[in-house]
Motif scaffolding. Structure first.
Motif, PDB file in Angstrom:
ATOM      1  N   SER A 174       0.792  -1.229   0.000  1.00 32.34           N
ATOM      2  CA  SER A 174       0.000   0.000   0.000  1.00 32.34           C
ATOM      3  C   SER A 174       0.825   1.280   0.000  1.00 32.34           C
ATOM      4  O   SER A 174       0.339   2.331  -0.431  1.00 32.34           O
ATOM      5  CB  SER A 174      -0.922   0.022   1.227  1.00 32.34           C
ATOM      6  N   GLY A 175       2.050   1.223   0.528  1.00 26.68           N
ATOM      7  CA  GLY A 175       2.854   2.427   0.688  1.00 26.68           C
ATOM      8  C   GLY A 175       2.604   3.151   1.991  1.00 26.68           C
ATOM      9  O   GLY A 175       3.289   4.131   2.300  1.00 26.68           O
ATOM     10  N   TYR A 176       1.643   2.680   2.785  1.00 23.42           N
ATOM     11  CA  TYR A 176       1.364   3.295   4.081  1.00 23.42           C
ATOM     12  C   TYR A 176       2.281   2.715   5.155  1.00 23.42           C
ATOM     13  O   TYR A 176       2.664   1.542   5.098  1.00 23.42           O
ATOM     14  CB  TYR A 176      -0.088   3.063   4.493  1.00 23.42           C
ATOM     15  N   GLU A 177       2.581   3.548   6.153  1.00 26.86           N
ATOM     16  CA  GLU A 177       3.328   3.056   7.298  1.00 26.86           C
ATOM     17  C   GLU A 177       2.405   2.193   8.170  1.00 26.86           C
ATOM     18  O   GLU A 177       1.177   2.261   8.071  1.00 26.86           O
ATOM     19  CB  GLU A 177       3.884   4.218   8.109  1.00 26.86           C
ATOM     20  N   VAL A 178       3.006   1.393   9.051  1.00 28.95           N
ATOM     21  CA  VAL A 178       2.241   0.443   9.854  1.00 28.95           C
ATOM     22  C   VAL A 178       1.150   1.147  10.652  1.00 28.95           C
ATOM     23  O   VAL A 178       0.008   0.683  10.710  1.00 28.95           O
ATOM     24  CB  VAL A 178       3.180  -0.347  10.796  1.00 28.95           C
ATOM     25  N   VAL A 230      12.715   7.833   7.892  1.00 31.77           N
ATOM     26  CA  VAL A 230      12.208   6.470   7.723  1.00 31.77           C
ATOM     27  C   VAL A 230      11.744   5.999   9.094  1.00 31.77           C
ATOM     28  O   VAL A 230      12.398   6.264  10.107  1.00 31.77           O
ATOM     29  CB  VAL A 230      13.305   5.546   7.164  1.00 31.77           C
ATOM     30  N   ILE A 231      10.607   5.298   9.129  1.00 36.53           N
ATOM     31  CA  ILE A 231      10.086   4.857  10.420  1.00 36.53           C
ATOM     32  C   ILE A 231       9.751   3.375  10.385  1.00 36.53           C
ATOM     33  O   ILE A 231       9.513   2.794   9.319  1.00 36.53           O
ATOM     34  CB  ILE A 231       8.850   5.671  10.859  1.00 36.53           C
ATOM     35  N   VAL A 252      12.648   5.783  14.612  1.00 36.80           N
ATOM     36  CA  VAL A 252      12.750   6.827  13.598  1.00 36.80           C
ATOM     37  C   VAL A 252      14.205   6.873  13.136  1.00 36.80           C
ATOM     38  O   VAL A 252      15.126   6.964  13.968  1.00 36.80           O
ATOM     39  CB  VAL A 252      12.333   8.203  14.161  1.00 36.80           C
ATOM     40  N   TYR A 253      14.408   6.785  11.828  1.00 36.32           N
ATOM     41  CA  TYR A 253      15.756   6.742  11.249  1.00 36.32           C
ATOM     42  C   TYR A 253      16.020   8.001  10.428  1.00 36.32           C
ATOM     43  O   TYR A 253      15.178   8.426   9.624  1.00 36.32           O
ATOM     44  CB  TYR A 253      15.907   5.538  10.322  1.00 36.32           C
ATOM     45  N   GLU A 254      17.225   8.558  10.593  1.00 40.76           N
ATOM     46  CA  GLU A 254      17.646   9.697   9.794  1.00 40.76           C
ATOM     47  C   GLU A 254      19.123   9.546   9.453  1.00 40.76           C
ATOM     48  O   GLU A 254      19.878   8.868  10.163  1.00 40.76           O
ATOM     49  CB  GLU A 254      17.396  11.006  10.539  1.00 40.76           C
ATOM     50  N   ASN A 255      19.524  10.193   8.361  1.00 36.27           N
ATOM     51  CA  ASN A 255      20.920  10.138   7.939  1.00 36.27           C
ATOM     52  C   ASN A 255      21.749  11.131   8.730  1.00 36.27           C
ATOM     53  O   ASN A 255      21.278  12.193   9.143  1.00 36.27           O
ATOM     54  CB  ASN A 255      21.018  10.447   6.447  1.00 36.27           C
TER      55      ASN A 255
END
Length: 469
Positions: free
Chosen positions: A61-65, A365-366, A395-398
């Motif tokens: 779907s492209g939706y987050e959980v 990114v989560i 939560v992920y970040e560069n």
């Protein structure tokens, strides 16, 4: 060029850390290693969740959980939110090929495809009486009487025998290995010349971790006997009897199974090349989640992790991701953090002749999971259930030093710097307020449309695969 084919290959339960693609010392993924030399390798890809139903719902779907809220095996995802019916409406043939009972049977995800080959190896003949058509408990004598009265008694009797065999079937790792579904996939591909879009979920690296002899790394009968040590839900047993030692030993068998799954990818790529379809196909090879073998949680350090039942550890969320775009011949290494939730947009852009990344254009990114929902009734009464219930969030970040992960669970929090699948460290135990801020900004997408009833056969299959019920 005509419209490209679309192939999504999900190596179920394969974590990045145990792939030679990510510098694991054992050569577990020679096919992925070679494919990465002519494709795009995302070194820091993350699954949106840590169990099959949630991650597949995000992939489709492209939706987050926490947007789609497909938390349970039986929760149904609205087909209107899925990429596969969209592709079918635009003229693609769509197919699903998997031994995963969650995807093919417990949920409604198989309904999103025009064609499905799943773990149920037998279906009743339409021309005969189906035992499921009779109400209530159906003794054999009653079914025999009804079958003999039917217009097609022989077909009805065949259905009765097939039903009995199906009801007593268990998960058979040899019958459900990758080669079985690769063969069925190509049988389907060869039926027509129209563009196709398919998902293969290969369960070789999922519990009970039984590889075929040609992929084995260890000549150790005691080690191999551990596959029979666990009964039912592996996580419930570990929590009940404390057999973390046995869980940790299973990792050696897991490596063998990754080798077998990787061989399935080799068969897929070879078959596409033999048919002249390799160059014109978008090929995405990834995993829906990883596995834990007793590692301690990074965010709640007193909690040990088992398979993909609870937690938000890197061994559960960091997955391999190799993408071969149509016509691509040169390799590309992407070090920014990427999300599998981008899959539908990547497909749409590819069909339109473009090339989209799995790295978000903006925002973090989560990943999250409610795999053990409150109050944790599926857990043994002897444990503190608050240690395991969701949500677990990340939560992920560069960052200049790599990827920074901020994670929470209850009142616990941590910040982790991730340099690679093999190299990471906790840099802070302060509660990261950024995590609730990100998740509080998410809205319910209203794409969960109730639940699906599961029968005893499906429950038995889920139990054989080690799922908590």
């Amino acid at each position: 060029m005509s419209r490209p084919n679309v192939l999504l290959v999900i190596l179920d339960s394969v974590r990045a850390k145990n792939t030679s693609l990510h510098d694991y010392p054992i050569e577990t993924t020679p096919t992925l290693d070679s494919l990465a030399n002519v494709a795009t390798h995302y070194e820091q890809a993350r699954s949106p969740g840590i169990h099959s139903i949630a991650s597949h719902a995000s992939l489709f779907s492209g939706y987050e959980v926490e947007e789609h809220q497909i938390f349970e095996h039986e929760t149904k995802l609205d087909p209107a939110a899925s990429i596969w019916p969209e592709l079918a409406e635009s003229g693609y043939r769509t197919g699903l090929f998997t031994a995963n009972a969650v995807v093919a049977q417990a949920s409604n995800l198989a309904d999103h495809f025009q064609h499905t080959e799943g773990p149920q190896r037998w279906t009743p003949l339409d021309t005969g009486l189906d035992p499921a058509d009779l109400e209530g408990e159906v003794p054999i004598t009653r079914f025999l009487r009804e079958a003999l009265r039917h217009d097609r008694p022989l077909h009805s009797l065949i259905n009765g025998v097939g039903c009995q065999l199906r009801d007593h079937a268990d998960n058979d790792p040899e019958a459900e290995r990758a080669a079985t579904y690769v063969s069925e996939f190509f049988d389907w591909v060869d039926q027509d010349t129209e563009p196709w879009a398919a998902c293969l979920n290969l369960m070789d690296a999922h519990y009970p971790y039984v590889a075929q002899p040609e992929f084995r790394l260890h000549d150790d009968d005691q080690l191999r006997a551990l596959s029979d040590y666990f009964e039912g839900a592996i996580s419930q047993q570990v929590l009940s009897d404390g057999s973390w030692w046995a869980l940790a030993a299973l990792e050696d068998l897991y490596d063998e199974c990754i080798r077998q799954a990787d061989d399935g990818v080799q068969q897929l790529l070879g078959g596409l090349k033999d048919r002249g379809q390799y160059d014109d196909t978008l090929i995405v090879v990834t995993s829906d989640h990883g596995e834990a073998f007793g590692e301690y949680s990074q965010v709640s350090p007193s909690v040990r992790l088992c398979d993909h039942s609870w937690g938000i550890h890197e061994v559960q969320t960091h997955v391999p991701l190799v993408v071969k775009h149509p016509g691509q011949v040169e390799s590309e290494q992407i070090s920014e953090v990427a999300t599998l939730s981008a899959f539908p947009d990547v497909v749409r852009e590819t069909i339109d002749g473009g090339k989209r990344s799995f790295v978000p254009e903006s925002g973090p990114v989560i990943a999250s999971t409610y795999r053990v929902p409150a109050p944790g009734d599926m857990l043994p009464e002897t444990v503190d259930r608050d240690h395991y219930v969701g949500p677990w969030r990340a939560v992920y970040e560069n960052d200049s030093s790599g990827v920074v992960k901020r994670a929470t669970h209850g009142d616990d929090g941590a910040t982790i710097t991730i340099r690679s699948a093999q190299d990471q460290s906790v840099t802070s135990r302060e509660y990261p307020d950024e995590v609730p801020a990100v998740f509080n900004s998410l809205d319910d997408a209203n794409v969960h449309i109730g639940t699906k009833d599961t029968d005893d056969e499906i429950e038995d299959r889920l139990e054989a695969l080690g799922y908590m019920r």
